[in-house]
Design a protein around this motif. Structure first.
Motif: not given
Length: 65
Positions: A1-5, A10-11, A25-29, A44-46
Motif C-alpha cells: 500500500m502507499t504511504t499514508p497521508p 481521515p481514512d 483509529c486505535a493505532g494512529c488516532q 486501513q494503514w494500521c
C-alpha cells in the motif's frame, strides 16, 4: 500500500460512513469508520501490517451483530 497521508486527513472509510460512526483509529488516532456495521478499530494503514501477520487462513470478521 502507499504511504499514508498526514494524520490530519481521515481514512477514506470515514468519508463514506455516517458521522456518528466515525471514531479515532486505535493505532494512529486518524479519523476512521470505527463504530457500527463494517467498523474497525484500526484505519486501513494500521490494519495492513496486522493482516499481514495473520496468514492465509485467517479472515477479519466483525464480532458485532
Amino acid at each position: 500500500m502507499t504511504t499514508p497521508p498526514p494524520l490530519s486527513e481521515p481514512d477514506p472509510s470515514a468519508l463514506i460512513c455516517p458521522g456518528d460512526r466515525v471514531g479515532l483509529c486505535a493505532g494512529c488516532q486518524r479519523k476512521t469508520h470505527r463504530y457500527g456495521s463494517g467498523g474497525s478499530p484500526l484505519c486501513q494503514w494500521c490494519m495492513q501490517p496486522v493482516k499481514a501477520g495473520w496468514g492465509r487462513n485467517v479472515r477479519f470478521v466483525s464480532t458485532r451483530p
